[in-house]
Design an enzyme around this catalytic site. Sequence first.
Site, PDB file in Angstrom:
ATOM      1  N   LYS A 296     -21.076 -11.481 109.580  1.00 28.11           N
ATOM      2  CA  LYS A 296     -21.655 -12.373 108.563  1.00 28.11           C
ATOM      3  C   LYS A 296     -22.679 -13.357 109.158  1.00 28.11           C
ATOM      4  CE  LYS A 296     -17.870 -12.148 105.236  1.00 28.11           C
ATOM      5  NZ  LYS A 296     -16.929 -12.853 104.393  1.00 28.11           N
ATOM      6  N   ASP A 334     -19.233 -14.896  98.345  1.00 30.91           N
ATOM      7  CA  ASP A 334     -17.863 -15.387  98.550  1.00 30.91           C
ATOM      8  C   ASP A 334     -17.720 -16.763  97.903  1.00 30.91           C
ATOM      9  OD1 ASP A 334     -16.900 -13.263 100.008  1.00 30.91           O
ATOM     10  OD2 ASP A 334     -17.388 -14.132 101.959  1.00 30.91           O
TER      11      ASP A 334
HETATM   12  P1  NAP Z   1     -11.987 -17.274 110.048  1.00 29.94           P
HETATM   13  O1  NAP Z   1     -13.428 -17.631 109.977  1.00 29.94           O
HETATM   14  O2  NAP Z   1     -11.483 -16.604 111.276  1.00 29.94           O
HETATM   15  O3  NAP Z   1     -11.146 -18.639 109.833  1.00 29.94           O
HETATM   16  C1  NAP Z   1      -9.763 -18.652 109.948  1.00 29.94           C
HETATM   17  C2  NAP Z   1      -9.221 -20.046 109.603  1.00 29.94           C
HETATM   18  O4  NAP Z   1      -7.803 -19.926 109.556  1.00 29.94           O
HETATM   19  C3  NAP Z   1      -9.537 -21.117 110.639  1.00 29.94           C
HETATM   20  O5  NAP Z   1      -9.719 -22.339 110.002  1.00 29.94           O
HETATM   21  C4  NAP Z   1      -8.267 -21.134 111.504  1.00 29.94           C
HETATM   22  O6  NAP Z   1      -8.000 -22.380 112.115  1.00 29.94           O
HETATM   23  C5  NAP Z   1      -7.205 -20.867 110.461  1.00 29.94           C
HETATM   24  N1  NAP Z   1      -6.010 -20.267 111.026  1.00 29.94           N
HETATM   25  C6  NAP Z   1      -5.887 -19.015 111.539  1.00 29.94           C
HETATM   26  N2  NAP Z   1      -4.624 -18.809 111.943  1.00 29.94           N
HETATM   27  C7  NAP Z   1      -3.923 -19.954 111.670  1.00 29.94           C
HETATM   28  C8  NAP Z   1      -2.570 -20.353 111.852  1.00 29.94           C
HETATM   29  N3  NAP Z   1      -1.680 -19.519 112.395  1.00 29.94           N
HETATM   30  N4  NAP Z   1      -2.220 -21.576 111.439  1.00 29.94           N
HETATM   31  C9  NAP Z   1      -3.113 -22.423 110.872  1.00 29.94           C
HETATM   32  N5  NAP Z   1      -4.401 -22.100 110.693  1.00 29.94           N
HETATM   33  C10 NAP Z   1      -4.806 -20.882 111.077  1.00 29.94           C
HETATM   34  O7  NAP Z   1     -11.567 -16.324 108.835  1.00 29.94           O
HETATM   35  P2  NAP Z   1     -12.210 -16.241 107.361  1.00 29.94           P
HETATM   36  O8  NAP Z   1     -13.282 -15.214 107.332  1.00 29.94           O
HETATM   37  O9  NAP Z   1     -12.552 -17.591 106.902  1.00 29.94           O
HETATM   38  O10 NAP Z   1     -11.002 -15.607 106.523  1.00 29.94           O
HETATM   39  C11 NAP Z   1      -9.851 -16.400 106.250  1.00 29.94           C
HETATM   40  C12 NAP Z   1      -9.014 -15.721 105.165  1.00 29.94           C
HETATM   41  O11 NAP Z   1      -9.763 -15.598 103.956  1.00 29.94           O
HETATM   42  C13 NAP Z   1      -8.563 -14.312 105.515  1.00 29.94           C
HETATM   43  O12 NAP Z   1      -7.234 -14.134 105.095  1.00 29.94           O
HETATM   44  C14 NAP Z   1      -9.497 -13.427 104.698  1.00 29.94           C
HETATM   45  O13 NAP Z   1      -8.893 -12.185 104.372  1.00 29.94           O
HETATM   46  C15 NAP Z   1      -9.694 -14.269 103.463  1.00 29.94           C
HETATM   47  N6  NAP Z   1     -10.941 -13.927 102.746  1.00 29.94           N
HETATM   48  C16 NAP Z   1     -10.801 -13.455 101.476  1.00 29.94           C
HETATM   49  C17 NAP Z   1     -11.921 -13.115 100.734  1.00 29.94           C
HETATM   50  C18 NAP Z   1     -11.743 -12.598  99.325  1.00 29.94           C
HETATM   51  O14 NAP Z   1     -12.677 -12.030  98.749  1.00 29.94           O
HETATM   52  N7  NAP Z   1     -10.583 -12.815  98.725  1.00 29.94           N
HETATM   53  C19 NAP Z   1     -13.217 -13.239 101.282  1.00 29.94           C
HETATM   54  C20 NAP Z   1     -13.325 -13.757 102.583  1.00 29.94           C
HETATM   55  C21 NAP Z   1     -12.170 -14.100 103.304  1.00 29.94           C
HETATM   56  P3  NAP Z   1      -8.633 -22.792 113.529  1.00 29.94           P
HETATM   57  O15 NAP Z   1      -9.960 -23.385 113.235  1.00 29.94           O
HETATM   58  O16 NAP Z   1      -7.664 -23.744 114.078  1.00 29.94           O
HETATM   59  O17 NAP Z   1      -8.722 -21.530 114.354  1.00 29.94           O
END
Ligand code: NAP
Length: 508
Positions: A296, A334
Amino acid sequence: MAGVSLVCVPLVGKSVEQMLSEMATATAGGADVAEIRLDHLASFEPRRDLDLLLRNRPLPVLVTYRPNWEGGEYEGDDGWRFEALLLAMELGAEYVDIELKVAQEFVDFLSGKRPDGTKLIVSSHNYQSTPSIEDLSILVARIQAVGADIVKIATTAVDITDVARMFKVMVHCQVPMIGLVMGDRGLMSRILCPKFGGYLTFAALSTGKESAPGQPSLSDLLDIYNIKQIKADTKVYGVVGKPVAHSKGPIIHGTAFRSVGYNAVYLPLLVDDFESFLSTYSSPDFAGFSVTMPHKEAALACSDEVDPIVKYIGAVNTLIKRPSDGKLIGYNTDYTGSISAIETTLQGKVPGASLADRIFVVIGAGGAGKALAYGAREKGARVVIANRTYERARELANFVGGQAISLADLENFHPEEGMILANTTSVGMYPNIHDTPLSKQALKSYALVFDAIYNPTLTRLLREAEELGVTIVTGVEMFVRQAMGQFEIFTGLPAPEKLMRETLLNFH
Ligand code: NAP
């Protein structure tokens, strides 16, 4: 010449009975040709078995007796194989395959006794890589020189850009050609062959019955990729990611394209390097892409123009080539998808309700966190960011003019009624479905709880919120809406909402 490509299902049963049953299923499933893989039979009595297999065949057949030195299962000498293939020709097989390495010997063996009516496919397989265009062209010439009616070259994709070389060679080939690139990174070669003039492509009868790496199933090829409708001018869209095989994009967008008669195909595109992918597939026919992890940010860097909020979010999830000048235009559906899902649900409960001036708590500060935080700010909400790494929460809060808070403090955060909570972390996602980012007790302070996770649909967070009577919005709703936004950007047409929603739910 581009046009219709035949769809051939390899029969990989261990007995003649199994193969006959596979052939019947392939016929019912819409295959054009069945490949009889004689080398897969546990025991083989040529006269008896070929007669059984060919006598009442419901489909044209391709007979192949692949030796182990070319990736097959036959371990004996060539004399026996040649006799069996000649017999298949005499019994009227429409096609017979022989490997280039022994093709001249086979042609000499046939001399004077070659029956009319059977087309000879001369094949070459490379299980390591895909050669240069020059080397592929030399291979085509060698195959033609031995007297092939049809050239077959199967190579292996180390990178998705390898497939472009096969397309180039296939489009210029003077004789019918089957050009396939094996492996997950080569999937596109198996689907786009009608666009690039491929004579035939292979499809597994069902998942697990592949005869080569990367083969799609017959039903995927016909129903999801709609291969019979692909023509030279069909536009190519797809989801670019790594991994990408799990994506529901092809089923949703493929179904939606078909429903409005849009001349396009939507593929999973397993890409390692986004920039080299874009520069290799630079033709306007590769018209647009959904972009997922980890590309992305790279998609933003490659965009010629973006919506200003996309720059702040730092991520592009939709990229199109503008038809008028070929410029790459980046979008982020998104944020529009998630915010519209929340707003619509809120208004369904309280007509006229808005996000303006509400406290909007975002847990997480990654890609989805930024999308929600900027989207909420744009709607006039007061944004609060809570994140495991506090520093990242503070950074994002500063950017959106909001407040940062630690996850621990969020447990007792209830300054006012009517707040919105959005989880954008992966906490609670499959397989860790018993985890939740916030206690049930703390959810009482919210009017609406949203979770970006879509697997499972009902996360523990949402389940507990629902038990407390709090309104919930699922990640599936966000997913449908971001896909609808992409459809509208791709086609310029209104998205078939009901169909896209039902398709996702049916395949979820
Ligand atoms: P990302 O950029 O990797 O961000 C992950 C976030 O989650 C960070 O803030 C991270 O905190 C936090 N995190 C990860 N593991 C954690 C834990 N064990 N405890 C507390 N915080 C934790 O990922 P992303 O792309 O934003 O995606 C995040 C979620 O959104 C995923 O589940 C994804 O499937 C979902 N999503 C859904 C859609 C949809 O269309 N429904 C679209 C996009 C994403 P730190 O900063 O501390 O690492």
